[in-house]
Every structure is written in C-alpha cells, then in structure tokens.
Design an enzyme around this catalytic site. Structure first.
Site, PDB file in Angstrom:
ATOM      1  N   HIS A  92      22.297 -36.303  42.465  1.00 42.70           N
ATOM      2  CA  HIS A  92      21.644 -36.175  41.162  1.00 42.70           C
ATOM      3  C   HIS A  92      22.707 -35.937  40.098  1.00 42.70           C
ATOM      4  CE1 HIS A  92      18.484 -35.388  38.302  1.00 42.70           C
ATOM      5  NE2 HIS A  92      18.977 -34.191  38.037  1.00 42.70           N
ATOM      6  N   CYS A 126      18.659 -40.883  36.683  1.00 46.77           N
ATOM      7  CA  CYS A 126      19.423 -39.734  36.193  1.00 46.77           C
ATOM      8  C   CYS A 126      20.838 -40.133  35.814  1.00 46.77           C
ATOM      9  CB  CYS A 126      19.428 -38.616  37.231  1.00 46.77           C
ATOM     10  SG  CYS A 126      20.124 -39.109  38.831  1.00 46.77           S
ATOM     11  N   HIS A 144      -7.626   8.619  -3.654  1.00 43.73           N
ATOM     12  CA  HIS A 144      -7.297   7.373  -4.331  1.00 43.73           C
ATOM     13  C   HIS A 144      -6.642   6.410  -3.340  1.00 43.73           C
ATOM     14  CE1 HIS A 144      -8.078   8.878  -8.431  1.00 43.73           C
ATOM     15  NE2 HIS A 144      -7.651  10.054  -7.935  1.00 43.73           N
ATOM     16  N   CYS A 153       0.845  -1.201   0.000  1.00 45.15           N
ATOM     17  CA  CYS A 153       0.000   0.000   0.000  1.00 45.15           C
ATOM     18  C   CYS A 153       0.873   1.242   0.000  1.00 45.15           C
ATOM     19  CB  CYS A 153      -0.912  -0.020   1.219  1.00 45.15           C
ATOM     20  SG  CYS A 153      -1.985   1.425   1.316  1.00 45.15           S
ATOM     21  N   CYS A 186     -10.523   3.646  -8.011  1.00 43.96           N
ATOM     22  CA  CYS A 186     -10.881   3.741  -9.427  1.00 43.96           C
ATOM     23  C   CYS A 186     -11.063   2.368 -10.070  1.00 43.96           C
ATOM     24  CB  CYS A 186      -9.813   4.524 -10.193  1.00 43.96           C
ATOM     25  SG  CYS A 186      -9.540   6.193  -9.563  1.00 43.96           S
ATOM     26  N   CYS A 196      -5.226   1.193  -8.474  1.00 46.15           N
ATOM     27  CA  CYS A 196      -6.044   2.008  -7.580  1.00 46.15           C
ATOM     28  C   CYS A 196      -7.319   1.238  -7.266  1.00 46.15           C
ATOM     29  CB  CYS A 196      -6.381   3.352  -8.220  1.00 46.15           C
ATOM     30  SG  CYS A 196      -7.404   4.391  -7.134  1.00 46.15           S
ATOM     31  N   CYS A 201      -2.956  10.779   0.795  1.00 52.50           N
ATOM     32  CA  CYS A 201      -2.691   9.680  -0.134  1.00 52.50           C
ATOM     33  C   CYS A 201      -1.750  10.188  -1.211  1.00 52.50           C
ATOM     34  CB  CYS A 201      -4.005   9.197  -0.746  1.00 52.50           C
ATOM     35  SG  CYS A 201      -3.767   7.909  -1.975  1.00 52.50           S
TER      36      CYS A 201
END
Length: 751
Positions: A480, A100, A25, A5, A41, A38, A13
């Site tokens: 662990h 573990c 437009h 855009c 249009c 456009c 615009c």
C-alpha cells in the site's frame, strides 16, 4: 449593538448600590455607547448622584468592553483559521481499485507549489489538441483539491482513464509502481504542454542583463527519459550522439550553467538532422542535468557525457558499501577530474563527530536487529562515487586503442527547481523479487548538494527542503502507498492515505520508510525579492507607461527560487507582435505591471523584451495564410494523383514510402503539426542487396505511384527510391500473336 448584563447573580443586583432603592433592578450596558438601561423600570439610567458608583460602573463596563474585543479577535482568528483550512487542499482521493499508487503520487505533485500554482494561476496556458488531454484532467483535479468549497475527498476518474489510454500497463486493477506512474504522467503532460523554443528567444539583445553581461541562450536540446536520465556522449573534440529514450528539452539551464551550454553546442554540431527544440512547465521544474567524465587509466584521456534527468534513482548501500564510502571520505580524488566527493567535510567537525558516534552505536548492536544506518547523503554519495568500469561495462579507448579499465566520475549540476529522488527499494531477479526495507534517514530541511555540485557551476543555491515523501508498506508486488506532504499554507505535515487526511508530527515523517522524495530548492533571498516587488506594487505610484509581462514567467518568479531572465516570448512572435492564434486569449497570457515594478524586475533579472502595446502580427498572419494555402495544395494534389493511381489496372511502377514519414506529413497537411516534416526517409524500409535496394520484410510502408513520389520528392527531397514493382520489358511478339492478345482483351472488356 451588543448589551451586557450587570447582574452578578439572581439575588444581588448593581441596583442595590443606589441610595434609597426600594426594588430590584435589571441593568444592562451598551458596550459601544456605555449607556445603561433598566429592563424593570423600562427606562435609561443616569448615574449622577454618586461619583463612586459611576467610577465603579465605568470600570466594569471597561472590563466588559475589553472582553468583548478579545472575543471579537478570537472570532476573527477562528474565521481566518477555518478559511485557511478550506484553502489548504486537505482533500483525500478515493481508491478506485488498487489505485493507491496513483493517489499518493498525485498528492505529492499537488503539494509542489511551482506546478500547482501554474495550473491554478496560468489556466489559460493549459491548452492542447492532443488526446487524451491529460493536462485538462489534471488541471480539473488540482482545482477541486484547492477549491475553498471542496469536498472531503475527490474521485480522480478522468485522470485515471486518460493515463490508461496512453499507457496500457495501468489498465486493470493490479497494483502498479508509483514511480513509473509519475514518469508516465509527467512525460504525457510535457508532450501536451510543450512549446517550441522560438529562434529569436535563443540569444540577442533581449536576453542580456542591464549590466552588459551575456546570458547563455536557452536553445540546446537535452534528453529526458523513462529511466530517469539520458545522455549525449562525446570524446575530445567531437561528441557523438546516443538516442535511446523519449526526449524533453530544457529552457533555462544554459542561462545559469555555461559549461552545459558549450557541451551541448558540441553535441548539436555533431547532429546530422535538425530537431525541433521544446520546453514545458514540466521540464522547467523537474529536469536537471548531470555531467559524467570517463577517464582512461592508460592514457588519461577524458570523455564527457551530458545527461538530463527527471528523477534520480539512488541505490541503497549495504553494510560493505557504507564501509567503502566512509573510508573513501579521507582519500584524495584526482584534481584533474574536478570532482569533490567530500560529503561530510563541508559540514564541519561537529557533524563528523556525531556521525562517528552514530556509527559506533550502530556497530554495537547486531546488524540483524538494527541493520545498517543509511542516510540520504550516503545514497547520494554512492550514486556520484567514482567507479571502475569492468566486464561488459568496459569500452575501448579511442586514443590508446586498448580495452582497459576506465574510471568514471560524475558531477551533478544543481539546476533543478524540484528534485525528485527515487530510492531503489525493489530488486527483481530471474526467479523472484524482493524489497529492501532498510531505513534511510533524510532531512526535512537543508539538504545540501554542494558536495555533488560541479566546481564550475554558477548556481549559488544548493540547499533543498522536503516537500513530500511517498512511502510503500508491504512486500514486492503488493502493499500500500501513502504520502506525507507539508502544506504550503500552514507549514504542517499531513498523511494522505487515499480518502483519509490526517495531521501528523514531523517525527512521524522522519521515521517513514521513504520510497520517492520531492525536495524544493530553498532561499531566503527569493522570499525577500518577492516582498520587495509586493511593496513596490502597493505603493501605486502613478506612471505614464504600463508594461505587459508573461503570466508564466511571473508564476516562476512567485514560486521558483531562480526564475531566470524575463521571457515574454511565451506570448510574442519572432516579429514582436502577438501570434494570431493567441490573440483571442491574450488576457490569459499576460499581466499588466506598473513602471516601477517592471524596472525593478528588469534590472534584477534582465531578459524581456519590454512590451507596452499588444497588437496582432501582420507578418505572421500572411505566413499563416500562405501555410494554409500550401497545405491545401499539397493534400489536393496528393488526393488527385492517388485517385489516378487507383484507377490504373496494371501500373508499370509501384514505389514505396515510409509510413513513419508519411504520418508526419499527413499531420502537417491536416494542421495537427505546425512544422513540416523533414526529407523523405526510406532507409528503414529498404536494404541494399546485390547493388539494388530491396524492400525489407515486415517493413512499415505504403504504396504510391511514380508521379506521387516525384511530387513529394520535389518538395521535401530525401530518399532512397524503393520499388515494389519495376517496369518489365516484354519479349518481342509476332504480329498475329499481338493481334490475338488485343482481340481477347477487347472481348473481355466488353463482357
């Protein structure tokens, strides 16, 4: 196509730039074709009247196109990054009850590229008929860990059950030692994957370099053991033998280290019994060797011991031990031993000064607060340091016949691809056990083992980089285990804590309380060699010949720093063909190479032989058929003779046979073992008393008839003959008594 855009905000615009514009437009630009549309249009816009506006819009579209391509690059990078994360094996393992110790060990092994790539790329070689087929369970686990569609964690149930079948010590839910688990796992993998070394692969034309230099045969047996090392001992001209633990065999150490080869030749020359030689991917990767020299201080006689280790168990020196080590740095070691213990001399003055400053800072702080500063190099120096043998460790000298002090020197042959180091943190006394919590500083890169290398070693690579480290948190008997591993794909370090995987900084790894470390031999030259081969393969030069190469050796080339000579004997028989039992899966054993790649590898590494055609060996087929026939004849004959023996009511002679030998023979005739057993060995079940061989109490034996014994003896030989019941000469009986005996016997049978 992507459209952008051109509207800046809701009120202004780009259409306001048009002359005589009467309405707002809504313009968009196609970033591929630069055409403008456009939406108000509902038609295409052509900018032809005002060149300035056209230039302005072209600039805007150009900027938008650049942004678009940048976004595309970011998107592709994200996709690559996400895919790489999926392939990084960042998968945890569920704790299935104090497991573990197992999870940490498996994660550490999983991040050893030579072993992992073997199970991923050479899956066709993972074949065994031995229970519990632990190699299959490990292969499945590795495939799950490294699969792109992997889960967040896996449950290693199959492997856990398999290791418990082999080693009852791991049954239940008690905490176990991760190092013991590693040894048991690797021993079992070796037993299931081991292959005999073929006679033709031990030397000859195929094992020579192109430049004419001879390669030492990879044929001699080394022992690998549960304690981490085993030895074959010798003195002077003859080497005795000491077998205490299970054995592995080595494949390619002799090709690089001729001294070990010569020593092993002496060892094999002293052996009375021929033993089969085996190798496996485990022994190729993890087995190393040490040469120990023991010198008598009276007559200077030196005896040697060749040891094979799977891991080095290093002591953690205390404060007094460190002082002795550091003070011995400047002492001269006798030159005749050939050992250099100058750990720091090769690292330069800067390293020495930094170490001195570090020790001074440590000495200023109370030891109860800081503790002695210990490095991994200190542990290695303590392990390889010369020591006097005293007390029960003394043994008399064969030459001077005196029971005097002797001094032992050890030299390390750096021939191991992955070095596993175990730090002795746990001490077990009679009444209690305790743990050494001293921090051991270890390098992440560039561990130099040159100070501990034998001077006659031909290996040019002595530096190692850290792959993974297993840590233990807690006290002796509890705690662990976790593992820190460097990922081979992205080079990042990760903490593996059961099912949780976390990225960590390398400083976290360096500050860890290491228990087991895995180092990999590193070399930039090997990386460049692989890049050259890849470049040659990408050239795709047309060649008239294609060459077959061992997939296993190609995996070594891709993952080993020193892969050794090309060995196509993994898929060839001694006659140069394909063994009939391997032909149906030959595609899993070989890789096709173009001629230019083969010539480069052959000129660089030697070995062979060159293979351009695959065919089933007819000679091996005949031998297999003869072997099947032999097995059938032997087992059928034994069954027939044994039935006759069972039918006898009162056999006059019952002979004994060792059940250890009988089980080996049974495995052979049933097709479980390819090699027949050696001579019958009854020495373990009998003892000589009064000039006669008598059966030992609680001996492991079986009872067979004299005919069965003579049949087996005619095939295998051996002995000695050991009887449970011999022929007894009956006393002379009169005719009437004999008649009455026969009548009673006849009536008894009739009843």
């Amino acid at each position: 196509n992507l459209w952008a855009c051109l509207q800046v905000n809701s009120r202004v615009c780009f259409s306001s730039l048009f002359q005589n514009s009467t309405k707002k437009h809504s313009l968009t630009v196609n970033l591929t074709t630069f055409r403008i549309w456009c939406y108000v249009c509902e038609r295409e816009v052509f900018l032809e009247q005002r060149p300035a506006v056209v230039s302005y819009l072209n600039l805007i579209t150009l900027l938008l196109q650049i942004i678009f391509h940048v976004l595309q690059e970011i998107k592709m990078s994200l996709v690559v990054y996400i895919n790489s994360l999926k392939a990084c094996s960042l998968t945890g393992m569920k704790n299935i009850g104090n497991s573990c110790y197992m999870n940490a060990a498996l994660q550490a092994l999983s991040n050893c590229p030579p072993l992992t790539q073997f199970f991923l790329d050479c899956s066709g070689l993972v074949r065994t008929d031995k229970k519990p087929a632990l190699c299959k369970s490990y292969q499945k686990l590795i495939s799950e860990l490294w699969h792109k569609k992997r889960p967040s964690y896996v449950v290693p149930t199959s492997l856990s059950q398999g290791i418990k079948l082999v080693n009852p010590m791991f049954r239940g839910y008690a905490q176990q030692d991760t190092q013991e688990f590693l040894r048991c796992l690797m021993d079992q993998l070796h037993e299931e994957l081991k292959e005999p070394l073929a006679e033709f692969g031990r030397g000859g034309e195929g094992d020579e370099r192109r430049d004419g230099s001879d390669r030492s045969p990879a044929e001699d047996e080394f022992l690998s053991c549960d304690s981490g090392a085993s030895s074959d001992r010798g003195e002077g001209g003859g080497l005795g033998e000491r077998h205490t633990l299970p054995s592995h065999t080595h494949t390619n150490y002799f090709t690089q280290f001729p001294i070990i080869y010569l020593l092993a030749q002496l060892i094999l020359g002293a052996k009375k019994k021929k033993q089969s030689l085996y190798r496996s991917v485990i022994s190729d990767i993890f087995d190393g060797s040490i040469l120990s020299l023991v010198q008598c201080l009276t007559c200077d006689r030196v005896s040697t011991t060749v040891e094979t280790f799977q891991d080095l168990s290093l002591p953690i020196p205390g404060k007094e031990d460190l002082a002795k080590l550091h003070s011995s740095i400047h002492q001269n070691i006798p030159a005749k031993t050939g050992v250099s213990l100058d750990v720091y001399g090769s690292q330069g003055w800067i390293t020495y000064i930094m170490d001195s400053i570090r020790r001074f800072v440590v000495s200023c702080i109370p030891s109860w607060f800081w503790g002695p500063m210990v490095t991994l190099e200190d542990c290695l120096a303590a392990f390889f340091a010369a020591d006097e043998l005293k007390g029960d460790n003394m043994y008399s000298c064969e030459k001077c016949r005196k029971h005097l002090f002797q001094e032992i020197y050890m030299k390390h042959f750096v021939c191991v691809q992955i070095l596993c180091i175990h730090l002795k943190r746990f001490r077990h006394e009679v009444m209690y056990s305790f743990k050494i919590n001293s921090h051991v500083a270890f390098p992440l890169e560039g561990l130099d083992l040159q100070p501990f290398l034998a001077k006659d070693s031909l290996s040019q690579i002595t530096t190692y980089d850290l792959l993974s480290v297993i840590c233990h948190h807690g006290t002796a008997g509890s705690g662990h285990y976790i593992a820190y591993c460097q990922n081979v794909i992205n080079g990042q370090w990760y903490e593996f804590d059961d099912q949780y995987v976390t990225e960590v900084h390398e400083t976290v790894v360096q500050n860890a309380e290491a228990y087991v470390l895995f180092y990999r031999k590193s070399s930039e030259e090997s990386v460049r060699e692989r890049q050259k081969v890849v470049a040659l393969a990408n050239m795709k030069e047309p060649s008239l010949l294609q060459f077959y190469i061992s997939r296993e050796w190609l995996n070594k080339f891709n993952t080993f720093t020193e892969p050794g000579p090309i060995s196509n004997h993994t898929f060839l028989c001694q006659h140069g063909g394909i063994p009939p039992n391997k032909y149906h899966y030959i595609d899993d054993l070989v890789v096709i190479l173009p001629q230019n790649v083969w010539e480069y590898l052959y000129n660089s590494f030697g070995g062979g032989p060159a293979v351009n055609h695959l065919y089933v060996c007819a000679i091996c087929q005949v031998e297999i058929e003869a072997l099947v026939k032999r097995r059938k004849v032997e087992i059928d004959t034994f069954i027939r003779l044994n039935k006759e023996f069972q039918a006898e009511e009162a056999p006059t002679v019952i002979l004994c046979i060792s059940m250890q030998w009988f089980r080996e023979w049974e495995n052979f005739v049933k097709g479980k073992d390819n090699e027949p057993p050696g001579p019958i060995d009854n020495s373990k079940i009998g003892v000589m008393k009064g000039g006669h061989i008598q059966l030992k109490q609680r001996a492991d034996y079986g009872q067979i008839s004299e005919e069965t014994w003579q049949y087996l003896l005619s095939i295998y030989g051996g002995g000695p003959e050991t009887a449970v019941r011999q022929t007894v000469s009956a006393p002379a009986l009169d005719t009437d008594s004999l008649h009455r005996e026969r009548k009673i016997e006849a009536e008894t049978r009739a009843l």
